[in-house]
Design a protein around this motif. Structure first.
Motif, PDB file in Angstrom:
ATOM      1  N   LYS A 120       4.740   4.094  24.336  1.00  0.00           N
ATOM      2  CA  LYS A 120       4.448   3.462  23.051  1.00  0.00           C
ATOM      3  C   LYS A 120       2.994   3.701  22.669  1.00  0.00           C
ATOM      4  CE  LYS A 120       4.849  -1.006  20.691  1.00  0.00           C
ATOM      5  NZ  LYS A 120       5.229  -2.432  20.846  1.00  0.00           N
ATOM      6  N   TYR A 121       2.767   4.044  21.402  1.00  0.00           N
ATOM      7  CA  TYR A 121       1.418   4.259  20.895  1.00  0.00           C
ATOM      8  C   TYR A 121       1.137   3.299  19.733  1.00  0.00           C
ATOM      9  CZ  TYR A 121       1.306   8.789  23.325  1.00  0.00           C
ATOM     10  OH  TYR A 121       1.335   9.783  24.274  1.00  0.00           O
ATOM     11  N   CYS A 122      -0.121   2.900  19.635  1.00  0.00           N
ATOM     12  CA  CYS A 122      -0.595   2.168  18.471  1.00  0.00           C
ATOM     13  C   CYS A 122      -1.343   3.162  17.594  1.00  0.00           C
ATOM     14  CB  CYS A 122      -1.509   1.016  18.899  1.00  0.00           C
ATOM     15  SG  CYS A 122      -2.160   0.068  17.519  1.00  0.00           S
ATOM     16  N   VAL A 123      -0.867   3.368  16.388  1.00  0.00           N
ATOM     17  CA  VAL A 123      -1.444   4.353  15.481  1.00  0.00           C
ATOM     18  C   VAL A 123      -2.330   3.650  14.459  1.00  0.00           C
ATOM     19  CG1 VAL A 123      -0.972   6.183  13.812  1.00  0.00           C
ATOM     20  CG2 VAL A 123       0.575   5.834  15.755  1.00  0.00           C
ATOM     21  N   LEU A 124      -3.629   3.950  14.507  1.00  0.00           N
ATOM     22  CA  LEU A 124      -4.569   3.403  13.539  1.00  0.00           C
ATOM     23  C   LEU A 124      -4.812   4.458  12.468  1.00  0.00           C
ATOM     24  CD1 LEU A 124      -7.257   1.674  15.822  1.00  0.00           C
ATOM     25  CD2 LEU A 124      -5.123   0.739  14.901  1.00  0.00           C
ATOM     26  N   TYR A 125      -4.572   4.092  11.231  1.00  0.00           N
ATOM     27  CA  TYR A 125      -4.758   5.058  10.146  1.00  0.00           C
ATOM     28  C   TYR A 125      -5.643   4.461   9.058  1.00  0.00           C
ATOM     29  CZ  TYR A 125      -1.359   2.365   7.417  1.00  0.00           C
ATOM     30  OH  TYR A 125      -0.714   1.359   6.739  1.00  0.00           O
ATOM     31  N   ASN A 126      -6.230   5.348   8.284  1.00  0.00           N
ATOM     32  CA  ASN A 126      -7.058   4.959   7.145  1.00  0.00           C
ATOM     33  C   ASN A 126      -6.270   5.245   5.876  1.00  0.00           C
ATOM     34  OD1 ASN A 126      -8.928   4.642   5.111  1.00  0.00           O
ATOM     35  ND2 ASN A 126     -10.347   6.196   5.865  1.00  0.00           N
ATOM     36  N   PRO A 127      -5.850   4.231   5.137  1.00  0.00           N
ATOM     37  CA  PRO A 127      -5.018   4.479   3.955  1.00  0.00           C
ATOM     38  C   PRO A 127      -5.731   5.274   2.872  1.00  0.00           C
ATOM     39  CG  PRO A 127      -5.759   2.197   3.995  1.00  0.00           C
ATOM     40  CD  PRO A 127      -6.134   2.798   5.328  1.00  0.00           C
ATOM     41  N   PHE A 128      -7.066   5.344   2.947  1.00  0.00           N
ATOM     42  CA  PHE A 128      -7.828   6.042   1.912  1.00  0.00           C
ATOM     43  C   PHE A 128      -8.136   7.500   2.277  1.00  0.00           C
ATOM     44  CE2 PHE A 128      -9.103   1.527   2.024  1.00  0.00           C
ATOM     45  CZ  PHE A 128      -8.556   1.133   0.823  1.00  0.00           C
ATOM     46  N   SER A 129      -7.838   7.884   3.520  1.00  0.00           N
ATOM     47  CA  SER A 129      -8.128   9.265   3.926  1.00  0.00           C
ATOM     48  C   SER A 129      -7.102  10.210   3.310  1.00  0.00           C
ATOM     49  CB  SER A 129      -8.125   9.394   5.458  1.00  0.00           C
ATOM     50  OG  SER A 129      -6.813   9.296   5.965  1.00  0.00           O
TER      51      SER A 129
ATOM     52  N   ILE B 191      -0.818   0.731  12.167  1.00  0.00           N
ATOM     53  CA  ILE B 191      -1.702  -0.340  11.700  1.00  0.00           C
ATOM     54  C   ILE B 191      -2.786   0.264  10.822  1.00  0.00           C
ATOM     55  CG2 ILE B 191      -3.352  -2.145  12.357  1.00  0.00           C
ATOM     56  CD1 ILE B 191      -1.876  -2.459  14.974  1.00  0.00           C
ATOM     57  N   SER B 192      -2.964  -0.296   9.637  1.00  0.00           N
ATOM     58  CA  SER B 192      -4.048   0.129   8.760  1.00  0.00           C
ATOM     59  C   SER B 192      -5.372  -0.379   9.328  1.00  0.00           C
ATOM     60  CB  SER B 192      -3.834  -0.432   7.352  1.00  0.00           C
ATOM     61  OG  SER B 192      -4.950  -0.148   6.535  1.00  0.00           O
ATOM     62  N   MET B 193      -6.309   0.539   9.581  1.00  0.00           N
ATOM     63  CA  MET B 193      -7.550   0.161  10.238  1.00  0.00           C
ATOM     64  C   MET B 193      -8.352  -0.914   9.482  1.00  0.00           C
ATOM     65  SD  MET B 193     -10.390   2.704  11.980  1.00  0.00           S
ATOM     66  CE  MET B 193      -9.129   3.880  12.417  1.00  0.00           C
ATOM     67  N   PRO B 194      -8.440  -0.842   8.140  1.00  0.00           N
ATOM     68  CA  PRO B 194      -9.186  -1.882   7.437  1.00  0.00           C
ATOM     69  C   PRO B 194      -8.568  -3.275   7.555  1.00  0.00           C
ATOM     70  CG  PRO B 194      -8.973   0.070   6.063  1.00  0.00           C
ATOM     71  CD  PRO B 194      -8.073   0.270   7.244  1.00  0.00           C
ATOM     72  N   ASP B 195      -7.304  -3.358   7.991  1.00  0.00           N
ATOM     73  CA  ASP B 195      -6.660  -4.661   8.155  1.00  0.00           C
ATOM     74  C   ASP B 195      -7.057  -5.361   9.451  1.00  0.00           C
ATOM     75  OD1 ASP B 195      -5.360  -4.364   5.761  1.00  0.00           O
ATOM     76  OD2 ASP B 195      -3.468  -3.685   6.637  1.00  0.00           O
ATOM     77  N   ILE B 196      -7.759  -4.640  10.335  1.00  0.00           N
ATOM     78  CA  ILE B 196      -8.208  -5.243  11.594  1.00  0.00           C
ATOM     79  C   ILE B 196      -9.531  -5.955  11.342  1.00  0.00           C
ATOM     80  CG2 ILE B 196      -8.852  -4.821  13.996  1.00  0.00           C
ATOM     81  CD1 ILE B 196      -7.191  -2.258  13.874  1.00  0.00           C
TER      82      ILE B 196
END
Length: 280
Positions: A2-11, A34-39
């Motif tokens: 299992k991986y946790c994927v952190l992404y930037n919705p603006f990239s 998971i959207s990184m700015p949501d952390i």
């Protein structure tokens, strides 16, 4: 696995989530996006997250991550999947198939740049001069439309018409150097910036001494500078000793005689008269 994927919705010009989900075609494992700015609290995030982490995005996404996790100890494997519009980190250390690869070793002992009395970690480099101007102009164009920004075109137009070089004083480990008509004066942790320009071809981001490289392009007029500009993409500009000076050091200070735009891993700061880099 299992991986946790952190992404930037603006990239990726606003396609960050869509680009991140391409991992489903590459990995057959369970992926949690998971959207990184949501952390809101990365310290709490790492306490709760035991999976390996995949960061999806470009240089700006990586810069966001390192500046929010710099003082946090974590045991997770951090992998990177390059999906952004600015991929200078990937150009420097990545492989050709864009498969997620481990980047833990690149995220430690990073240099610190101080701008306007505030400290920032940087992964690739600090651009100052026409490179900062290019980011400033690129940001302006992004606000007008979603088309990809051609930074090379911006640089050429800047060299010909808009950007005016200025005198600068540069300190390398306490030694002072004065330059006239400085076009650019970046300090680099990696080799690349500006979307593929090999500005510091001999810089090793994993060098044991943790030194950075500052490159100064100076002294020449528009035409000579413009003619030399393409050589930056292959790292051949450093052979032009009459207009390029290269220094290595631990502590760098750059002072421009007038306010100029500056960029840190692609993030733009305007009206800057000086910056300082420290590696220890």
């Amino acid at each position: 696995m299992k991986y946790c994927v952190l992404y930037n919705p603006f990239s990726g010009n606003g396609h960050g989530r869509e680009e991140a989900e391409n991992l489903k075609k590459i990995l057959k494992d369970e992926l949690k996006f998971i959207s990184m700015p949501d952390i809101s609290d990365f310290n709490s995030f790492f306490k709760k997250t035991k999976e390996d982490i995949i960061i999806c995005g470009g240089d700006g996404t990586l810069n966001y991550f390192i500046n929010h996790t710099n003082n946090i100890d974590y045991d997770n494997n951090i992998l990177y999947y390059s999906t952004g519009t600015g991929n200078d980190f990937y150009n420097d250390v990545g492989d050709n198939n864009k498969f997620p690869f481990n980047i833990n070793k690149y995220l430690k002992n990073l240099p610190i740049v101080t701008v306007n009395s505030k400290d920032y970690c940087f992964l690739n480099g600090v651009g100052y001069g026409i490179d900062g101007y290019c980011c400033e102009e690129g940001d302006r164009l992004k606000k007008k439309n979603n088309k990809p920004v051609n930074y090379t075109s911006i640089a050429i137009k800047g060299l010909l018409y808009k950007y005016k070089p200025c005198d600068a004083t540069i300190y390398v480990d306490g030694e002072r150097y004065d330059f006239e008509k400085v076009w650019l004066a970046p300090t680099m942790n990696g080799r690349f910036y500006g979307g593929g320009m090999m500005i510091a071809p001999n810089q090793d981001r994993l060098n044991s001494e943790h030194k950075v490289t500052i490159v100064v392009m100076y002294g020449k007029g528009k035409l000579q500078t413009l003619l030399a500009f393409p050589s930056i993409f292959k790292g051949k500009h450093i052979e032009k000793k009459n207009m390029i000076k290269v220094f290595e050091g631990y502590n760098i200070k750059v002072e421009f005689k007038r306010p100029t735009a500056l960029q840190i891993d692609g993030e733009t700061f305007t009206g800057i008269t000086e910056y300082t880099v420290n590696t220890r």
